[in-house]
Scaffold this motif. Structure first.
Motif, short mmCIF file in Angstrom:
data_model
loop_
_atom_site.label_atom_id
_atom_site.label_comp_id
_atom_site.label_asym_id
_atom_site.label_seq_id
_atom_site.Cartn_x
_atom_site.Cartn_y
_atom_site.Cartn_z
N THR A 118 1.02 -1.12 -0.01
CA THR A 118 0.03 0.02 0.00
C THR A 118 0.89 1.19 -0.08
O THR A 118 2.02 1.34 0.44
N PRO A 119 0.31 2.53 -0.47
CA PRO A 119 1.00 3.68 -0.46
C PRO A 119 1.15 4.25 0.97
O PRO A 119 1.80 5.18 1.07
N PHE A 120 0.57 3.49 2.04
CA PHE A 120 0.59 4.07 3.45
C PHE A 120 1.36 3.18 4.29
O PHE A 120 1.13 1.71 4.00
N ALA A 121 2.00 3.33 5.27
CA ALA A 121 2.59 2.52 6.11
C ALA A 121 1.39 2.18 7.12
O ALA A 121 0.64 2.71 7.51
N TRP A 122 1.68 0.82 7.50
CA TRP A 122 0.44 0.36 8.18
C TRP A 122 1.23 -0.67 9.39
O TRP A 122 2.02 -1.68 9.09
N HIS A 123 1.12 -0.32 10.69
CA HIS A 123 1.71 -1.19 11.69
C HIS A 123 0.72 -1.84 12.75
O HIS A 123 1.09 -2.55 13.61
N ASP A 124 -0.69 -1.49 12.77
CA ASP A 124 -1.44 -1.92 13.60
C ASP A 124 -1.57 -3.35 13.71
O ASP A 124 -1.68 -4.24 12.79
N LYS A 125 -1.58 -3.94 15.04
CA LYS A 125 -1.67 -5.22 15.25
C LYS A 125 -3.15 -5.86 15.48
O LYS A 125 -3.38 -7.14 15.32
N THR A 126 -4.19 -4.99 15.58
CA THR A 126 -5.54 -5.64 15.49
C THR A 126 -6.12 -5.50 14.23
O THR A 126 -7.05 -6.31 14.09
N PHE A 127 -5.99 -4.31 13.58
CA PHE A 127 -6.95 -4.14 12.33
C PHE A 127 -5.97 -4.51 11.16
O PHE A 127 -4.94 -3.80 10.98
N LEU A 128 -6.57 -5.11 10.28
CA LEU A 128 -5.83 -5.58 8.89
C LEU A 128 -6.41 -4.79 7.63
O LEU A 128 -7.80 -5.00 7.64
N PRO A 129 -5.97 -3.89 7.13
CA PRO A 129 -6.71 -3.29 5.92
C PRO A 129 -6.86 -4.22 5.01
O PRO A 129 -6.18 -5.22 4.45
N PHE A 130 -8.27 -4.15 4.35
CA PHE A 130 -8.46 -4.97 3.33
C PHE A 130 -8.77 -4.21 1.90
O PHE A 130 -8.74 -4.75 0.77
N ASP A 131 -9.08 -3.01 1.95
CA ASP A 131 -8.91 -2.00 0.66
C ASP A 131 -8.85 -0.62 1.08
O ASP A 131 -8.77 -0.20 2.17
N TYR A 132 -8.71 0.10 0.09
CA TYR A 132 -8.45 1.55 0.73
C TYR A 132 -8.89 2.51 -0.54
O TYR A 132 -9.08 2.11 -1.87
N GLY A 133 -9.17 3.72 -0.43
CA GLY A 133 -9.72 4.76 -1.40
C GLY A 133 -9.39 5.88 -1.01
O GLY A 133 -9.23 6.56 0.29
N TYR A 134 -9.50 6.92 -1.67
CA TYR A 134 -9.59 8.31 -1.62
C TYR A 134 -10.84 9.01 -1.93
O TYR A 134 -11.64 8.98 -2.74
N PHE A 135 -11.32 9.83 -0.71
CA PHE A 135 -12.73 10.59 -0.87
C PHE A 135 -12.38 11.70 -2.15
O PHE A 135 -11.50 12.41 -2.27
N ALA A 136 -13.55 12.15 -2.70
CA ALA A 136 -13.52 12.96 -3.78
C ALA A 136 -14.79 13.48 -4.24
O ALA A 136 -15.86 12.70 -3.80
N PHE A 137 -14.79 14.78 -4.99
CA PHE A 137 -16.21 15.31 -5.35
C PHE A 137 -16.08 14.69 -6.75
O PHE A 137 -15.21 14.78 -7.53
N ILE A 138 -17.40 14.18 -7.05
CA ILE A 138 -17.46 13.71 -8.48
C ILE A 138 -18.45 14.62 -9.05
O ILE A 138 -19.35 15.28 -8.52
N TYR A 139 -18.02 14.98 -10.37
CA TYR A 139 -19.23 15.79 -11.11
C TYR A 139 -19.38 15.22 -12.71
O TYR A 139 -18.71 14.22 -13.08
N ASP A 140 -20.38 15.84 -13.24
CA ASP A 140 -20.71 15.32 -14.42
C ASP A 140 -20.10 16.25 -15.63
O ASP A 140 -20.55 17.45 -15.64
N ARG A 141 -19.15 15.75 -16.31
CA ARG A 141 -18.42 16.73 -17.20
C ARG A 141 -19.16 17.18 -18.31
O ARG A 141 -18.80 18.33 -18.87
N THR A 142 -20.09 16.66 -18.76
CA THR A 142 -21.28 17.27 -19.78
C THR A 142 -21.93 18.56 -19.13
O THR A 142 -22.58 19.17 -19.93
N LYS A 143 -22.00 18.54 -17.62
CA LYS A 143 -22.70 19.78 -17.28
C LYS A 143 -21.60 20.70 -16.67
O LYS A 143 -22.15 21.99 -16.66
N LEU A 144 -20.64 20.30 -15.83
CA LEU A 144 -19.96 21.41 -15.19
C LEU A 144 -18.36 21.12 -16.00
O LEU A 144 -17.75 20.34 -15.92
N ARG A 145 -18.42 22.32 -16.86
CA ARG A 145 -17.18 22.47 -17.79
C ARG A 145 -15.90 22.89 -16.80
O ARG A 145 -14.98 22.18 -17.10
#
Lengths: 339, 546
Positions: A118-145
């Motif tokens: 993963t692009p982030f370091a992880w050392h936690d002993k209890t929790f195991l990452p199973f996926d990750y993502g980034y929050f973002a604002f989505i737009y409709d490019r046909t409407k918002l130029r």
């Protein structure tokens, strides 16, 4: 009073007997109970593929207990307490780690973290990452130029630019945005929320409501993930929907799994934890959960993922810091939006 | 006897739920919650939006009911009345979809405005949206009750009105208003309660944290903070405020939604006048457009081929099976409970009248009948879950709990429907039965059953359809195997499958409509002669408890 008490006890008893009979007849194989959120477990999520893959190698049956909304998993496990039948919880995220740890119901995952790519370091002993993502604002490019190119541009934009967000009290993207704002603006967060408030169409309970409203044209931007456009490209064959890349960086979500101390099937639970970090599990993630897998897949990611926004800066907050301040930050958010 | 057991049982279940939460929380922080200013601002907002919604719903229902009463026959009248009766049973999440599609920022209204060269109107999100949705749900209910009331004005009153040459204005004040006045209290009480505890609408259309109701705050206390003592404190506050407010309505009379009676309008003298005619036409058209457009919008959203692919998945049929099973069982249980509770209410009410005291007990019994409408489903659900957990594995009982909780949550409607019918019939025939020595089974079979079968069918239809559309309870107990159509809809939305979710929404509506229609039909089967005999006391219930 006493009579009713006895009566209800007897009812429970007979129900319990008939049920245990039923389970004895039906279940020859051990059943691994995985508590997760409903969109993970549903037919259209990654759940079924993962279930099949694990059942092929474990001689057991995977049973998903699908909780409505991912914030519900923790409260569900807390509700059930030590009597819970849960073996594994799947779908907590980095904003809930300390609270989950403090329940005292979880135990170490014992998976060698060297498997993570993963692009982030992880050392936690209890929790195991199973996926990750980034929050973002989505737009409709046909409407918002001209979508905003930075968070600041979004904040300073005309109030005609309308956004849909989720409530940080009931939705993980909502909480993710709260942390994102806090990471970028710290003491100025309240002022930023007050400026954003005028652009917010509505604050929905969960991701689904906001996203649905956005697709129906209710706003110019909706809070979601950088990976959302991949769904539209792969399933619907359209690149109409795009994530707005913000120059300051994007808030990050890491989804994690953990096994329970009182798991009815500890050995199976451990096997499942190990299984999470394998290709069989991870292959279901990109087009099932529409997130990034935690290791490189043998077949690579689908081509559409190459076209997604990759944040320049990843904003990830210390879990302890989140746990100590979350309540105050939510109050700040509520107050800013209520004015 | 059954009735008292049922009454105590309901009370006990609610107490068990609250107790289960409290035992887990350790202590009740009622005082601490009450001392917070935020609590009171939530209470103020809750009362404010409920009061506004009630006022609007009732105020708009009066002209619509009057117009429908005056216009005895026009094309689509029957259909409109039928449709308006269904607004009570449309699952709120489906209706919200439709309302957004019509009234949203990109909805039909705004598209029309833009096409006409006018600026967009942002009126949906916030208090406006809450009121709009609440009026959509409750105005038809009020209209229906008022219309049924107006149709009971006897023909000789109209003959007199014609004789005196009464103007529409006079007709309203002298004939219609006295009748409506008797109904308004009860109708307003019920609508106020429904709006006070409204959840999905406030969450989706409220606009944000500024629109937090008690019900929403309780949900957040359990789901987000896992602060159970706060949840109990807020639940008690909600129950307390609601009880105080509804007790006031209950002392006055016995409110209830009537069964649908699509009797043709009587020969009224004010039918021919020109101005009322135009006014009525405008009112009816506006009402019809307001009520029908959101449903049409939901239907239109399914016009994509991708959506219908959901029909070929086994998940849909599993969800349908669970929905039908849970809804029917919950409906039957709810009716049985409602009948038991109603019999107690009626017995106590009659006893109180004979003795001239004991009215307090009647109100208490009625409040227990309403109690499950006041306790938030999540409090009841989470509390019972914690309680049951002490004895057995709560999860394996999930289907039973879902049925039981849905039955409890719809109980109030059954009581509102059955108690008045039972009271009317007992008032009419009890002395006769006593003098003829008819009692027990025979009294039930030959005196009560003929009068109760229609109200029972109506109560069953309402409870069943409400349970079919339930989201609050199933969201707590749903698993990979146990899911209903509303939950399936949410799962589809959660996986970007908007088109399929829209199809499920329409199917859910269709299921609700079909269940409602079918159950009501069965209730009417072969009952024509008995119905005719018992009709007078059904048609004129107000006089019975004036």
């Amino acid at each position: 009073m006493r009579k009713c008490w006895l009566l209800s006890r007897r009812c429970f008893l007979s129900a319990a007997i008939s049920l245990s009979l039923a389970t004895a007849l039906a279940a020859e194989r051990a059943v691994l109970n995985v508590y997760t959120y409903d969109s993970f477990a549903s037919k259209w999520g990654p759940g079924p593929q993962i279930k099949l893959a694990f059942e092929r190698q474990c001689d057991c049956e995977v049973n998903y207990v699908a909780v409505h909304g991912s914030t519900g998993i923790l409260s569900r496990v807390q509700l059930e307490g030590t009597s819970s039948r849960a073996d594994v919880v799947l779908g907590l995220d980095n904003s809930l780690l300390v609270e989950a740890q403090n329940t005292g119901l979880l135990k170490p995952h014992k998976v060698a973290l060297t498997v993570l790519q993963t692009p982030f370091a992880w050392h936690d002993k209890t929790f195991l990452p199973f996926d990750y993502g980034y929050f973002a604002f989505i737009y409709d490019r046909t409407k918002l130029r001209a979508p905003p190119r930075s968070f600041q541009q979004l904040v300073d934009a005309d109030d005609d630019l309308k956004i849909l967000i989720q409530d940080p009290r009931s939705s993980t993207p909502g909480l993710g945005l709260l942390l994102w704002v806090k990471a970028l603006y710290r003491e100025q967060a309240a002022a930023v929320w007050r400026k954003l408030a005028r652009k917010i169409v509505t604050v929905t309970r969960g991701w689904s409501e906001a996203y649905g409203m956005f697709i129906n044209g209710e706003a110019d931007l909706v809070l979601s993930y950088t990976t959302s456009p991949a769904y539209h490209m792969i399933v619907q064959g359209t690149d109409q929907y795009q994530a707005a890349a913000f120059s300051e960086g994007h808030g990050m979500q890491i989804e994690v799994a953990a096994q329970l101390k009182n798991a009815p099937h500890p050995a199976l639970a451990q096997r499942f934890m190990n299984f999470i970090a394998t290709d069989d599990f991870q292959a279901a993630i990109p087009t099932g959960n529409w997130m990034y897998p935690i290791k490189d897949l043998a077949d690579g990611l689908p081509a559409a993922f190459d076209e997604l926004v990759t944040p320049s800066t990843r904003l990830l907050m210390d879990p302890q810091h989140i746990a100590e301040n979350k309540a105050a930050w939510v109050d700040e958010f509520s107050a800013a939006l209520s004015r | 006897m059954f009735g008292i057991i049922a009454l105590l049982g309901i009370l006990l279940l609610v107490l068990c739920a609250l107790g289960g939460l409290l035992a887990e929380a350790g202590a009740l922080a009622l005082r601490a919650e009450l001392n917070k200013p935020i609590t009171w601002s939530i209470v103020r907002f809750t009362v404010w939006q409920a009061a506004c919604s009630t006022l609007l719903s009732v105020a708009l229902a009066v002209p619509l009911a009057r117009a429908l009463a005056r216009r005895g026959a026009f094309l689509g009248r029957h259909l409109l009345i039928r449709l308006s009766g269904l607004s009570l049973i449309i699952p709120s999440l489906v209706a919200v979809l439709g309302i957004v599609a019509v009234h949203g920022r990109n909805g039909w209204t705004n598209q029309l405005l833009v096409a006409a060269g006018m600026p967009r109107l942002d009126y949906l999100y916030g208090l406006g949206g809450i009121l709009l949705a609440h009026v959509f749900f409750n105005m038809p209910l009020a209209t229906r009750i008022f219309l049924n009331g107006l149709l009971t004005i006897p023909q000789h009153s109209w003959d007199l009105a014609r004789l005196f040459g009464m103007q529409p204005r006079h007709i309203f004040w002298h004939l219609e208003w006295p009748l409506l006045r008797g109904l308004i209290g009860g109708v307003a009480g019920l609508i106020f309660l429904l709006c006070f505890t409204s959840f999905a609408i406030v969450l989706t259309l409220g606009g944000g944290p500024q629109s937090t109701t008690l019900e929403v705050a309780i949900y957040q206390a359990i789901r987000f903070d896992f602060n159970l003592s706060k949840a109990v404190a807020l639940s008690l506050l909600q129950i307390g405020v609601c009880l105080l407010l509804t007790a006031a309505f209950l002392v006055g009379g016995m409110p209830f939604p009537l069964r649908p009676e699509d009797a043709p309008g009587t020969a009224r003298p004010d039918r021919r006048a020109g101005l009322p005619r135009i006014v009525d036409a405008v009112v009816i058209v506006c009402g019809a457009v307001f009520l029908i457009t959101p449903l049409a919008a939901v239907l239109l959203q399914t016009m994509t081929p991708r959506g219908w692919s959901i029909l070929t998945t086994p998940e849909l049929w599993a969800a349908l099976r669970w929905t039908l099973l849970i809804a029917l069982l919950a409906g039957l249980l709810s009716c049985a409970l409602a009948l038991s509770v109603s019999s107690v209410i009626v017995r106590w009410r009659r006893a109180a009248r004979e003795r001239g005291r004991g009215g307090g007990w009647v109100v208490a019994a009625e409040l227990v009948g309403l109690l499950t409408l006041l306790v938030p489903p999540i409090t009841l659900g989470a509390g019972l879950f914690l309680f049951v957990r002490r004895f057995t594995d709560a999860l394996s009982l999930a289907p039973l709990l879902v049925v039981a909780l849905n039955a409890l949550l719809t109980l109030a409607f059954g009581v509102r429907i059955l108690a008045p019918a039972l009271l009317a019939q007992r008032n009419r025939y009890d002395h006769l039965c006593a003098s003829l020595g008819i009692g027990g089974w025979h009294q039930w079979r030959y005196i009560l059953w003929p009068a109760l079968r229609h109200p029972l069918a109506y109560a069953l239809a309402i409870a069943t359809t409400l349970a079919a559309g339930d989201m609050g309870v199933i969201a707590l107990f749903g698993t990979a195997e146990l899911y209903t159509l509303p939950l399936l809809m949410y799962r589809l939305l959660g996986n970007y499958r908007l088109e399929q979710a829209a199809v499920v929404a329409v199917l859910l509506c269709a299921v609700c409509f079909a269940l409602f229609w079918l159950i009501e039909r069965i209730g009417r089967l072969g009952g024509a002669t008995t119905a005719a005999r018992t009709n007078p006391c059904n048609r004129n219930p107000t006089t019975e408890h004036a």
